[in-house]
Design an enzyme around this catalytic site. Structure first.
Site, mmCIF file in Angstrom:
data_model
loop_
_atom_site.group_PDB
_atom_site.id
_atom_site.type_symbol
_atom_site.label_atom_id
_atom_site.label_comp_id
_atom_site.label_asym_id
_atom_site.label_seq_id
_atom_site.Cartn_x
_atom_site.Cartn_y
_atom_site.Cartn_z
ATOM 1 N N HIS A 149 41.027 42.883 33.336
ATOM 2 C CA HIS A 149 39.748 43.126 33.330
ATOM 3 C C HIS A 149 39.349 44.665 33.697
ATOM 4 O O HIS A 149 40.287 45.145 34.088
ATOM 5 C CB HIS A 149 39.314 42.447 34.791
ATOM 6 C CG HIS A 149 37.717 42.183 34.694
ATOM 7 N ND1 HIS A 149 37.086 43.261 35.322
ATOM 8 C CD2 HIS A 149 36.700 41.274 34.688
ATOM 9 C CE1 HIS A 149 35.719 42.956 35.604
ATOM 10 N NE2 HIS A 149 35.545 41.693 34.998
ATOM 11 N N ASP A 175 45.082 41.333 40.668
ATOM 12 C CA ASP A 175 43.598 41.098 40.705
ATOM 13 C C ASP A 175 43.693 39.659 40.879
ATOM 14 O O ASP A 175 44.009 38.824 39.952
ATOM 15 C CB ASP A 175 43.027 41.754 39.383
ATOM 16 C CG ASP A 175 41.927 41.294 39.315
ATOM 17 O OD1 ASP A 175 41.157 41.284 38.061
ATOM 18 O OD2 ASP A 175 41.177 40.291 39.892
ATOM 19 N N GLN A 210 40.296 35.391 39.737
ATOM 20 C CA GLN A 210 40.016 34.296 39.121
ATOM 21 C C GLN A 210 41.128 33.142 39.799
ATOM 22 O O GLN A 210 41.190 32.040 39.344
ATOM 23 C CB GLN A 210 40.292 34.345 37.500
ATOM 24 C CG GLN A 210 39.364 34.961 37.202
ATOM 25 C CD GLN A 210 37.928 34.607 37.109
ATOM 26 O OE1 GLN A 210 37.582 33.347 37.255
ATOM 27 N NE2 GLN A 210 37.007 35.428 36.711
ATOM 28 N N LYS A 229 33.180 34.430 43.616
ATOM 29 C CA LYS A 229 33.860 33.846 42.747
ATOM 30 C C LYS A 229 34.315 32.483 43.384
ATOM 31 O O LYS A 229 35.123 31.709 42.701
ATOM 32 C CB LYS A 229 34.759 34.478 41.723
ATOM 33 C CG LYS A 229 34.113 35.823 41.002
ATOM 34 C CD LYS A 229 34.928 36.168 39.984
ATOM 35 C CE LYS A 229 34.531 37.166 39.676
ATOM 36 N NZ LYS A 229 33.661 37.375 38.268
ATOM 37 N N CYS A 233 34.124 41.805 29.946
ATOM 38 C CA CYS A 233 34.742 42.922 30.532
ATOM 39 C C CYS A 233 36.273 43.061 30.470
ATOM 40 O O CYS A 233 37.215 43.348 31.130
ATOM 41 C CB CYS A 233 34.415 43.075 32.334
ATOM 42 S SG CYS A 233 32.878 43.121 32.637
#
Lengths: 167, 414
Positions: free
Chosen positions: B122, B201, B204, B227, B364
C-alpha cells in the site's frame, strides 16, 4: 435514478465504437488529460487550419462515461473554430451544472446524451475530463509547451451543496 | 434469520440504511469497517460521563479517563499478545509507518543502506520510505509477486543483501487478499541477516485473524482502528522491546516529556515517549471496546466465517464469464476483479444502484496495479457482518452490469 438514464444507448455506442479514435500523422497540438482519481486517461491530437480544427483524433482508456464523452466531443471538433468550440465547452459545462433548459440542451445534439450524469455527481468529473483537456489545449495553443497535460484534482466542489440521494 | 445475523443487524445500526431504496450490502470493509453499537457507546460514554484529559489529572473524571484510556491500551496489547508498554496509539497505520521512517530509520540509516519492500505494498508502506530516500539517500528495492499474487520468497532471499537494514511488508494485501506468512519470513530473513529489522503493515490482518506479535517476531507492526470495527482517527504501533531503546521521539510536546528546560528536555519511557500531546482519548477507548467485541465473538469464529464467505465469493466470481479475479485462492476476505468491457468505475456505479457498496480504483497500490497490467480494479471486501445473501446480491448486481453493457444500442441518429 435509473442506470439507463446514465448508460444510455448512445453512450454505450460511443463507448464500444469510439469515434475519431486513432492517431494523426501531422499534429499541431497534442494534450493529455487524466483523472487520477479513477484512472481515466486520454490523449487528444489536433491539427489546425488557422483558427479552425481541421483534424482531430484521440486515444485513451477509462470508464464508459469518460470514453463516450471524449468520443462525442471528438466527433464534433473537426470544422469548428476555436471560438465556436469555446462556446460549446461553456454550454457543456452549464449542462453539467444543470443550468440549461430543454431547448439549450437539444442544441448540443449528441452531447445531450451525457446529461444523465448530472444525477450521478461523482461521475461528472468523468464526463467533463475531455472538455477540460480540450480547454487546456486551446488555452495553450500558441505557447510552445511540450507535454501539455490536464490533470483532474480534488477541488472544493467535491463537497456537494446538498446531500445527494437518500443516504 | 439466523441468530448470528440477527445480532449483526442489531449491533451494526448502519446496516439498516437503504441506499437507493435497496438493502445495504456493505462490501467495502477493507476501506473502512462498520462500527458496532458497543464501540459507539464507548466513545459516547467518554464524552457523556467522564470527559476529561488523561494523565496527571487529580480530579475524579481525569482519573477515570486515564484508567479507561490505559485500560484500552492494555486490552489491545493483550489482544495482540504483547506487553502494554510496547503499544503506542497513533492516528492510523499510515501515521505509524511514517513515525518509524522519520524517527528510527532517519536516525540510524544513511546513504547506501537498503530497504526491501514488495510490489504489493500500500502507498502508506512505500511513500514514507521514498521520503526517507530523499532525505537520507537509502536505496529502495522491491520483491516481486508471482502471477498468482503470492510473494516470491526466493527472490526475497536473493534481494536480501548485507546492506539491507529493513524489510517492510504487508501482512495481508488489501488488493490481492494474499496472506504473507510473517512468522516464517521473519525467521528466515533474520537468520540470514542478523541485523535486519522487519516492519509489518497489519491494517488488513488484525481485523480478520488472530495476530500474536511476539510469535511473529517483528520489530514494528502498524494497524488502524477504523479497519477493525473501531472509530476513525486512531491506530497503533507496536515497537518490539529489544529495539525500543533505539527509537527517538517522533512528535515532541507535552505528555512525552519528563523534564523540560529552556534548551533541552528529557523523555518519558515508551509508550509515552511516542505519544505527544493530548491523545485521541475517546477513540482509543472505542478501539478497546472493538477489541472486546472481537473477543466476545472469538477470532476463530471471525476467521472461519470470513473464510467460508470468501471461498464462496471467489468461486462464484471466477465462474462468471468475462470476470478476472486477482490473487491466490488461499486468501483473506478481499477480492479484486475486473470485467471485460466494463471499467471498474462503471461496475461500482451499477452495483451501487442495487445497494451494493464496493470500491473501484487503484486502492492506493499503483505499483501493484502496474504489475497486474491494469489501471484500476473493482474490489469487494468482507467482514463479520456479511453473509451468503450479500454474495448473492453482488453476483446478481454484476450480472445486471454485464447485461446493461452488452445490450445492443440503437445507432445514434442525432
Amino acid at each position: 435514478m435509473s442506470l439507463e438514464s446514465l448508460y444510455t444507448d448512445i453512450i454505450l455506442d460511443h463507448y464500444r465504437s469510439p469515434r475519431q479514435f486513432g492517431e494523426l500523422e501531422e499534429v499541431d497540438l497534442s494534450v493529455e488529460g487524466n483523472n487520477p482519481l479513477c484512472g481515466d486517461e486520454l490523449k487528444l491530437f489536433l491539427q489546425f487550419d488557422g483558427e479552425t480544427v481541421e483534424k482531430a483524433r484521440w486515444q485513451g482508456q477509462g470508464c464508459a462515461i469518460s470514453q463516450a464523452s471524449t468520443s462525442m466531443m471528438a466527433d464534433m471538433l473537426e470544422g469548428k473554430t476555436v471560438e465556436e468550440l469555446r462556446e460549446v465547452a461553456l454550454q457543456f459545462r452549464s449542462m453539467m451544472q444543470d443550468e440549461l433548459d430543454e431547448e439549450e440542451i437539444e442544441e448540443l445534439g449528441d452531447l445531450q446524451a451525457i446529461q444523465g450524469v448530472v444525477k450521478f455527481p461523482i461521475r461528472i468529473k468523468c464526463a467533463v475530463l475531455p472538455w477540460n483537456t480540450l480547454q487546456e489545449a486551446l488555452l495553450n495553443r500558441h505557447k510552445d509547451v511540450e507535454n501539455l497535460t490536464y490533470e483532474e484534482e480534488m477541488e472544493e466542489d467535491e463537497v456537494p451543496d446538498q446531500i445527494p440521494g437518500q443516504i | 434469520m439466523t441468530a448470528f445475523w440477527q445480532k449483526m443487524t442489531e449491533d451494526f445500526p448502519v446496516l439498516g440504511q437503504e441506499p437507493h431504496g435497496e438493502r445495504l450490502v456493505y462490501l467495502d470493509s477493507a476501506a473502512t469497517s462498520l462500527t458496532p453499537e458497543p464501540v459507539i457507546e464507548a466513545v459516547n460514554s467518554f464524552y457523556r460521563s467522564y470527559n476529561a484529559n488523561v494523565h496527571r489529572g487529580i480530579h475524579a473524571l481525569s482519573e477515570r479517563a486515564t484508567r479507561e484510556y490505559e485500560g484500552a491500551r492494555k486490552n489491545i496489547a493483550q489482544f495482540l499478545g504483547v506487553e502494554r508498554s510496547s503499544i503506542s496509539f497513533t492516528k492510523s497505520t499510515t501515521e505509524s509507518i511514517n513515525f518509524v521512517a522519520r524517527s528510527w530509520a532517519e536516525e540510524h540509516f544513511s546513504s547506501g543502506d537498503e530497504i526491501l519492500l514488495t510490489e504489493m505494498e500500500h502507498h502508506s508502506n512505500i511513500v514514507p520510505w521514498q521520503l526517507l530516500k530523499d532525505r537520507v539517500g537509502v536505496t529502495l528495492k522491491y520483491v516481486s509477486i508471482h502471477d498468482d499474487g503470492t510473494l516470491d520468497r526466493s527472490e526475497l532471499m536473493d534481494k536480501l543483501s548485507p546492506k539491507t537494514r529493513l524489510l517492510a511488508l504487508t501482512h495481508v494485501s488489501n488488493v490481492l487478499g494474499t496472506v504473507n506468512p510473517i512468522e516464517q519470513i521473519v525467521t528466515q530473513v533474520k537468520e540470514k541477516n542478523t541485523d535486519l529489522r522487519v516492519l509489518v503493515d497489519g491494517a488488513q490482518a488484525v481485523p480478520h485473524m488472530e495476530v500474536d506479535l511476539e510469535e511473529l517476531g517483528v520489530d514494528f507492526y502498524a494497524f488502524s482502528g477504523h479497519k477493525m470495527l473501531g472509530p476513525t482517527g486512531v491506530g497503533g504501533l507496536y515497537v518490539a522491546p529489544d529495539i525500543v531503546d533505539q527509537v527517538p521521539p517522533f512528535l515532541g510536546g507535552g505528555e512525552m516529556i519528563k523534564q523540560v528546560q529552556k534548551q533541552s528536555s528529557t523523555w518519558k519511557k515508551p509508550p509515552y515517549k511516542f505519544e505527544a500531546g493530548t491523545p485521541n482519548i475517546a477513540q482509543a477507548i472505542g478501539l478497546g471496546a472493538a477489541v472486546d467485541y472481537y473477543r466476545d465473538l472469538g477470532m476463530d469464529t471471525v476467521r472461519e466465517r470470513e473464510e467460508n464467505l470468501v471461498d464462496q465469493a471467489y468461486t462464484r466470481l471466477k465462474e462468471m464469464e468475462g470476470v478476472e479475479v486477482y490473487g491466490p485462492e488461499e486468501r483473506s476476505g478481499v477480492i479484486s476483479f475486473t470485467m471485460n468491457q466494463l471499467h471498474p468505475h462503471d461496475i461500482a456505479t451499477v452495483v451501487d444502484q442495487q445497494g451494493v457498496a464496493i470500491r473501484a480504483g487503484h486502492h492506493c497500490t499503483q505499483p501493484l496495479m502496474e504489475r497486474l497490467g491494469v489501471s484500476a480494479t473493482a474490489r469487494a471486501s468482507l467482514s463479520i457482518y456479511n453473509r451468503e445473501e450479500d454474495i448473492d446480491e453482488l453476483v446478481s448486481a454484476l450480472k445486471k452490469a454485464k447485461q446493461l453493457f452488452s445490450r445492443e444500442p440503437v445507432t445514434s441518429e442525432g
